[in-house]
Design a protein around this motif. Structure first.
Motif, PDB file in Angstrom:
ATOM      1  N   LEU A 145       6.460  -4.452 -12.907  1.00 22.86           N
ATOM      2  CA  LEU A 145       6.345  -4.475 -11.450  1.00 22.86           C
ATOM      3  C   LEU A 145       5.363  -3.422 -10.956  1.00 22.86           C
ATOM      4  CD1 LEU A 145       7.983  -6.033  -9.135  1.00 22.86           C
ATOM      5  CD2 LEU A 145       8.055  -3.677  -8.422  1.00 22.86           C
ATOM      6  N   MET A 146       5.398  -2.266 -11.606  1.00 20.83           N
ATOM      7  CA  MET A 146       4.486  -1.192 -11.205  1.00 20.83           C
ATOM      8  C   MET A 146       3.047  -1.629 -11.445  1.00 20.83           C
ATOM      9  SD  MET A 146       5.793   1.203  -9.829  1.00 20.83           S
ATOM     10  CE  MET A 146       5.213   2.622  -9.044  1.00 20.83           C
ATOM     11  N   PHE A 149       2.105  -3.996  -8.822  1.00 24.48           N
ATOM     12  CA  PHE A 149       1.912  -3.261  -7.575  1.00 24.48           C
ATOM     13  C   PHE A 149       0.510  -2.655  -7.530  1.00 24.48           C
ATOM     14  CE2 PHE A 149       2.411  -0.264  -4.290  1.00 24.48           C
ATOM     15  CZ  PHE A 149       3.513  -0.627  -3.555  1.00 24.48           C
ATOM     16  N   SER A 152      -2.091  -5.214  -7.126  1.00 22.04           N
ATOM     17  CA  SER A 152      -2.075  -5.836  -5.798  1.00 22.04           C
ATOM     18  C   SER A 152      -2.646  -4.903  -4.734  1.00 22.04           C
ATOM     19  CB  SER A 152      -0.660  -6.246  -5.427  1.00 22.04           C
ATOM     20  OG  SER A 152       0.078  -5.116  -5.036  1.00 22.04           O
ATOM     21  N   LEU A 153      -2.693  -3.607  -5.021  1.00 23.33           N
ATOM     22  CA  LEU A 153      -3.249  -2.676  -4.036  1.00 23.33           C
ATOM     23  C   LEU A 153      -4.723  -2.958  -3.788  1.00 23.33           C
ATOM     24  CD1 LEU A 153      -1.653   0.713  -5.054  1.00 23.33           C
ATOM     25  CD2 LEU A 153      -1.379  -0.488  -2.912  1.00 23.33           C
ATOM     26  N   MET A 307      -1.135   3.597  -9.909  1.00 24.81           N
ATOM     27  CA  MET A 307      -0.830   3.540  -8.476  1.00 24.81           C
ATOM     28  C   MET A 307      -1.213   4.858  -7.800  1.00 24.81           C
ATOM     29  SD  MET A 307       1.843   4.425  -6.148  1.00 24.81           S
ATOM     30  CE  MET A 307       3.242   4.804  -7.155  1.00 24.81           C
TER      31      MET A 307
ATOM     32  N   LEU C 421       6.015  -4.113  -1.244  1.00 22.69           N
ATOM     33  CA  LEU C 421       4.574  -4.160  -1.481  1.00 22.69           C
ATOM     34  C   LEU C 421       3.784  -3.872  -0.217  1.00 22.69           C
ATOM     35  CD1 LEU C 421       4.420  -7.251  -3.818  1.00 22.69           C
ATOM     36  CD2 LEU C 421       3.850  -4.931  -4.417  1.00 22.69           C
ATOM     37  N   PRO C 424       2.192   0.305   1.525  1.00 19.36           N
ATOM     38  CA  PRO C 424       0.930   1.023   1.732  1.00 19.36           C
ATOM     39  C   PRO C 424       0.440   1.015   3.173  1.00 19.36           C
ATOM     40  CG  PRO C 424       0.781  -0.255  -0.241  1.00 19.36           C
ATOM     41  CD  PRO C 424       2.081  -0.613   0.396  1.00 19.36           C
ATOM     42  N   ALA C 440      10.110  -0.271  -8.386  1.00 23.24           N
ATOM     43  CA  ALA C 440      10.329  -0.294  -9.830  1.00 23.24           C
ATOM     44  C   ALA C 440      11.819  -0.234 -10.138  1.00 23.24           C
ATOM     45  CB  ALA C 440       9.607   0.870 -10.498  1.00 23.24           C
ATOM     46  N   ALA C 443      13.267  -3.567  -9.635  1.00 16.03           N
ATOM     47  CA  ALA C 443      12.943  -4.445 -10.759  1.00 16.03           C
ATOM     48  C   ALA C 443      13.872  -4.165 -11.931  1.00 16.03           C
ATOM     49  CB  ALA C 443      11.495  -4.244 -11.175  1.00 16.03           C
TER      50      ALA C 443
END
Lengths: 314, 221, 680
Positions: A145-146, A149, A152-153, A307, C421, C424, C440, C443
């Motif tokens: 998931l990280m 993430f 996706s940034l 990230m 998500l 940001p 995380a 998840a």
């Protein structure tokens, strides 16, 4: 000449269904060459699958409907995933069915049911395989998931087509975040597809097998479907990596020439990717199962650093 | 090489320096630690050269060469010899287990990002964003000294901290004056020699380089 | 067409009448059970209708009743938020009432049916009233009605000491919580600036102008109280004790629905009463949610009592709901209404989903209990062969709670991920870096839940029978229990496949609470495609996944069965042993061993292996005994010291008791004199 999006979709299905065994065969051939063994030939997986389809099924007395249903489900879900990841063209109508998170969860269904099937017969090996597989999956999930993430940034999206278009059409920028995410993704992909150093796909040694332990009781067409789905899953993880990190060369529409070009680019990337994986697999030994938390922990660390790097440095 | 490209390259190098700081925390073998330290020095030296090129401050080239000589060749060589002389190749034990240390490390990075936020607002140098990484490197070096039990890892932690300081100086103000840098380099060299001598003495006294042994020096009980 | 509030009122009234009238039917037991539970199902359905109507048109209706104290009548109000929770309560009330017809009959003549029926209907009525109440006084009356009724239901099988202890613990923590809620209302009313009794209406609280300090005091008192009811860690200890010992239909209601009333309370306080709050409130809710989610699922993995395991999963899911709420509060504090709406919808959607699948799972556990008279998973196995209905229905619950598409648990977790998500876009740099770490952890929770339910289904339903009694004696449960579970599993599937409709329906709630709407962007591409913020951002299509999997599976199956290859049934391959016995299977404890090793430092784990020597040859091992004890660390950290302190105080006070009449007379005498001194 331009192809209709649905034709491309069908083309992609056919491509993945048809070529996944060849890709698995190519990995095997490479691995044999690197390790100095005689290679079986790139077409061997096709022969294996054909042989298995022709064989009778031997079922344990107490196998339930779930045991017989799982191979079909495994194959079905993997095939659906094959229609979602853009391989040769961004213009993929079914791609919106699931974004990356949902895609990961689709692989989660396969794992869930395979683990259940492993426990259905009631042998010790099946349970062992299921238990280990679910443990590894649990630890891999946060890292996955990280990584998602972080990727996706850059594109502000988890939708695959969007990620691919942004990546393929932005000018070249050095992005430390993506480099970290890629490293994390490679570690996770090794764990998810059951390769060395996490699991050994070639072993039937009782104490070290994980994935093989779950499907030990399968035979005939059931086994064929599971094996085929496994090869597709391997190819799909490569495709996912290519789509997320180096989609250059992918076609934007249905133009035949561009599609052919994209196909060539894809093939080249797959060949190179397989080489990298074979080198990793040959260079590393299988880890003890209780070393895996550290392995997957470093995947998580890499993804998190990616990230952080995005926010701090970019 | 354009200016923006140099900035991007510098970011990448900063990210790699951060990664090497984490690698120092994760590595269990002493030789591995020395190698990672050398890599970190190399990255630092490259980064200094890139900043020197992009900013036009040419004295940074000398700093870069100095770093290369000291931290990539000389110090690792001394440590390498030391490890061979003292015959320490075993895994090093950590006081806190590795995954927990990593999590602490991540928190420290976020914390240093938070600390340097005001400076980022004020500065207009192209390297201002790497300041957080530099501070994080210092903190991670400190964390390494706290969580490891072996004397050699302590000095590696110390040297990693110094790397962080050096990096902070280049990112915040394009490097310290030449005299100061030369002085620091000399100090480091001398420190390394003194450490080496101490290690020999500790090793002969306790027959080990585990710093926990030093608790025996406590007078009470 | 009658107004929604009237229908809701009818529903509550019917339930109360049932509670009063149930004893009348006592002589005819079967009729009593069938009639009352059918009517309870009707009443629940009425609540669903009222709720659906209210949420759909976003209407607000209120009424003052002639009941109550002089000068302080009871107020009722039905707005979309209340309507949504009416649906949650009503839907599960409907399924569970149908299920209960068969389940309660299973008790045979052993117990008083009237007690069960009365408290069951009162419990449902209490929950509905909690949601409908519009003043603090009425709210607390309803809250206590709900707590008391559920206390007696937990105590239902009161001959076991374990049950009495669990019920007492439940009552104790429920009351500490209620006290905190009462104080929160007091703070709100005191600060509302209205005359004494007017301040207790929710209307006064909505318009109250609170200073930041008092607002925080009110919110966190209320949050503490509701968290105690919801089982948020570290206030969760009663939950794994009380839920397993209650009858399974009650566990389904308590776990699926009653916990949700506290989610309602938190929403009401944060978004409706206080409205303006700093981001760190949301931060605290988020962090507690994350801790509850991860610790809840880890504790669940360590259990081998089926219902206890499910109870710990409630802690986990409450955590997930709080994650959504916390994110929503953070977004709302930074005035990002659309994002706040997304997170709020994710939380509410998960509330509904959890009610349905957890109810289903508890009903399934009840069916297993009904058939095997066993709660310990290590004594089960292979039930899929003996219970051909319960097994697939329970499987649906397992898949849903593991957040796997195309079922409902996935959709709400996916929405929560989408909310993560979007972090940001927050203007706060530190939050940008820290909130993704929460994603995380979510998840991790999801993956551990999947591992846990592989264990549950694998050990209970698959493999070979491990128990002592004859396997042939186990039978499938009756039609009404199957119907209850079937309806719940169909809802699981429908809620998973048609999220766009659900979000469209829910839209009025975020609009009223945080001023943002979601339906327009979420359903922009028709009911097939769910695109929460924008289609370029993320999309999911439940129908496509469902139909796609179904189609490929069907085609493959047909293709492969067109050609005749036979299949043979043979004994299990035993690796050359003489015989493979059921004891050689992986057990529930064995399954979770790797995770126990990796994350065991979070619990107090004690493992003991004892080798008993062979009787004839003492040097050889005869048998091995393995003991595993896992304890909740919070119990030792938080509760044992408090319990000890209470005992200590009690002992000190106990010294007053001397047993001699002169001393007691002396006490009275001294009291009298002291009073006279003060009066004089």
């Amino acid at each position: 000449m331009s192809l209709h999006p649905f034709v491309i979709e069908l083309l992609q299905f056919a491509l993945l269904l048809g070529l996944a065994p060849a890709f698995a065969g190519w990995v095997k051939v490479l691995k044999c060459r690197v390790q100095g063994r005689t290679a079986p030939g790139i077409l061997q997986p096709y022969r294996d699958i054909r042989r298995l389809f022709g064989k009778d099924i031997v079922l344990a007395e107490n196998a339930s409907w779930l045991f017989r249903f799982t191979p079909y489900l495994t194959f079905g879900v993997t095939a659906i995933a094959a229609g979602i990841i853009p391989l040769i063209s961004v213009d993929l109508p079914l791609s919106a069915t699931a974004d990356v998170i949902a895609l990961v969860m689709l692989f989660g269904i396969v794992r869930f049911f395979t683990a259940l099937a492993g426990m259905d017969i009631g042998t010790a090996f099946g349970g062992m395989g299921s238990s280990r597989e679910m443990t590894i999956a649990s630890l891999a999930e946060p890292a996955m998931l990280m990584a998602i993430f972080t990727v996706s940034l850059a594109s502000n999206s988890t939708s695959l087509t969007q990620m691919v278009s942004v990546m393929a059409h932005s000018e070249f920028v050095i992005r430390p975040s993506l480099a970290f995410a890629l490293a994390a993704f490679i570690l996770i992909a090794l764990a998810e597809t059951g390769r060395i150093p996490v699991d050994n796909p070639a072993t039937h040694l009782e104490l070290t097998m994980i994935h093989e332990a779950m499907i030990l009781e399968y035979s005939g067409r059931h086994l064929a479907l599971i094996e085929w789905a496994g090869m597709m899953k391997l190819t799909l993880f490569f495709a996912l990596g290519i789509a997320a990190f180096c989609p250059w060369g992918i076609a934007t529409g249905g133009d035949t020439g561009l599609l052919l070009l994209a196909l060539v680019a894809l093939a080249a990337k797959l060949v190179v990717g397989a080489c990298i994986m074979v080198l990793i697999e040959t260079g590393l030994a299988k880890l003890r199962i209780f070393r895996l938390p550290e392995f997957l922990g470093s995947a998580f660390l890499l993804a998190t650093l990616g990230m952080i790097a995005f926010f701090i440095l970019e | 090489m354009t200016h923006t490209f140099a900035a991007q390259l510098n970011s990448l190098l900063a990210a790699l320096i951060l990664l090497s700081a984490f690698a120092l925390l994760a590595q269990r073998k002493i030789m591995g630690l020395v190698h990672i330290f050398a890599w970190q020095g190399l990255l630092l030296s490259l980064s200094t050269a890139v900043i020197g090129y992009a900013s036009g401050e040419h004295h940074l080239y000398i700093s870069s060469l100095l770093t290369l000589g000291m931290k990539v060749i000389l110090l690792p060589y001394i440590l390498y010899k030391l490890v061979h002389k003292l015959k320490i190749h075993r895994d090093i034990e950590a006081v806190v287990n590795v995954p927990t240390t990593m999590l602490l490390g991540i928190i420290l990075v976020v914390f240093s990002y938070h600390l340097t936020a005001p400076i980022r607002e004020l500065s207009n140098l192209m390297t201002r964003s790497t300041l957080a990484v530099a501070l994080a490197t210092i903190m991670l070096g400190m964390l390494m000294m706290v969580t490891r039990r072996h004397a050699v890892t302590q000095i590696l932690g110390f040297l990693a901290m110094e790397n962080g300081l050096f990096f902070a100086a280049t990112s915040a103000t394009y490097g310290m004056p030449m005299v100061v840098e030369l002085g620091v380099a000399l100090d480091l060299l001398i420190a390394a020699f003194i450490f080496g001598i101490f290690f020999f003495h500790i090793n002969t006294t306790f027959e080990s380089l585990d710093v926990e042994q030093m608790a025996k020096l406590k007078e009470t009980d | 067409m009658p107004a929604a509030l009237d229908i809701a009122g009818f529903s509550v009234l019917l339930l109360l009448v049932l509670a009063v009238a149930a004893p009348l039917f006592r002589p005819v037991r079967t009729l009593q059970i069938t009639l009352v539970f059918s009517l309870a199902a009707v009443a629940s359905l009425a609540a669903v209708v009222a709720g659906v109507m209210t949420v759909a048109d976003g209407s607000v209706a209120s009424a003052a009743m002639t009941l109550g104290l002089p000068g302080l009548p009871f107020h009722l109000r039905l707005d979309p938020l209340a309507g949504f929770f009416l649906v949650v309560i009503g839907l599960m009330g409907f399924f569970v009432s149908i299920y209960s017809i068969g389940y309660v009959k299973g008790y045979g003549g052993q117990r008083s049916m009237t007690q069960m029926i009365c408290f069951y209907t009162l419990f449902l009525a209490g929950m509905l009233l909690v949601v409908l109440a519009d003043d603090a006084y009425f709210f607390l009356v309803a809250w206590e009605l709900m707590a008391a009724a559920s206390y007696f239901l937990v105590m239902y099988e009161d001959e076991k000491g374990e049950n009495r202890r669990a019920a007492f613990l439940y009552l104790l923590i429920a009351h500490v919580g209620a006290l905190a809620i009462l104080l929160a209302f007091g703070v709100m009313a005191g600060q509302s600036g209205r005359p004494v009794f007017d301040g207790y209406t929710f209307d006064a609280m909505r318009t109250a102008q609170l200073t930041p300090g008092w607002a925080a005091a009110a919110f966190f008192l209320a949050f503490f109280g509701f968290a105690a009811k919801a089982g948020v860690i570290p206030l969760h200890v009663w939950l794994p004790e009380a839920h397993p010992v209650a009858p399974s239909n009650i566990s389904a209601l308590m776990s699926g629905v009653m916990l949700k009333t506290s989610i309602y309370g938190i929403c009401r306080f944060a978004f409706d009463f206080i409205k303006e709050f700093p981001w760190w409130w949301g931060g605290i809710v988020l962090v507690l949610g994350l801790i509850s989610a991860v610790m809840g699922v880890l504790y669940a993995l360590m259990q081998h009592d089926l219902k206890r395991l499910l109870a710990y999963h409630s802690v986990e899911n409450i955590g997930i709901i709080l994650i959504g709420l916390g994110l929503s509060m953070i977004f709302a504090a930074f005035h990002l209404p659309t994002l706040a709406a997304l997170a709020l919808v994710a939380a509410l959607y998960h509330t509904l989903n959890h009610a349905v699948f957890k109810g289903l799972l508890f009903m399934g556990a009840g069916a297993v209990l009904h058939a095997t008279h066993e709660r310990n998973m290590e004594e089960m196995g292979g039930l899929i062969h003996r219970m051909p209905w319960t097994a697939p229905l329970f499987l649906v619950g397992c898949v849903s709670i593991s957040a796997l598409p195309p079922f409902n648990g996935f959709v709400s977790e996916w929405l929560t991920f989408q909310a993560f998500l979007l972090s940001p876009s927050l203007p706060h740099p530190l939050l940008k870096l820290l909130i993704p770490l929460g994603a995380a952890m979510l998840a991790l929770t999801g993956a551990l839940a999947a591992a846990c339910f592989v264990k549950v289904f694998g050990v209970v339903f698959l493999g070979q029978w491990r128990g002592h009694q004859k396997r042939e004696r186990i039978h499938e449960v009756g039609p009404s229990m199957r119907a209850g579970m079937l309806l719940a599993s169909i809802s699981c599937l429908l809620l998973g496949i048609f999220p766009t409709w659900v979000i469209g329906w829910l839209d009025t709630i975020p609009e009223q609470l945080c001023g943002g709407r979601l339906a327009e962007s979420a359903g922009k591409f028709g009911w097939m495609w769910l695109t929460p913020i924008a289609h370029g951002r993320a999309s999911y299509s439940g129908p496509m996944v469902f139909i796609g999997i179904l189609a490929v599976v069907a085609v493959t199956w047909l293709l492969l069965h067109a050609r005749a290859t036979s299949s043979r049934r043979v004994p299990i391959w035993d690796c050359g042993f003489a015989r493979l016995t059921p004891r050689m299977q992986y057990t529930a404890s064995a399954f979770s061993m790797p995770i126990r090793r990796v994350l065991g430092f979070l619990f107090a784990v004690r493992e003991q292996v004892e080798v008993v020597p062979h009787t004839n040859h003492p040097s050889l091992p005869g048998s091995l005994q393995y003991r595993l004890r896992i304890r909740d660390r919070f119990w030792n950290w938080l509760y044992v010291p408090q319990g000890d302190a209470a005992y200590w105080i009690a002992r000190q006070v106990g010294k007053l008791q001397q047993g001699r009449i002169q001393i007691y007379l002396l006490y009275s005498f001294v009291t009298l004199i002291v009073l006279l001194v003060f009066l004089g």
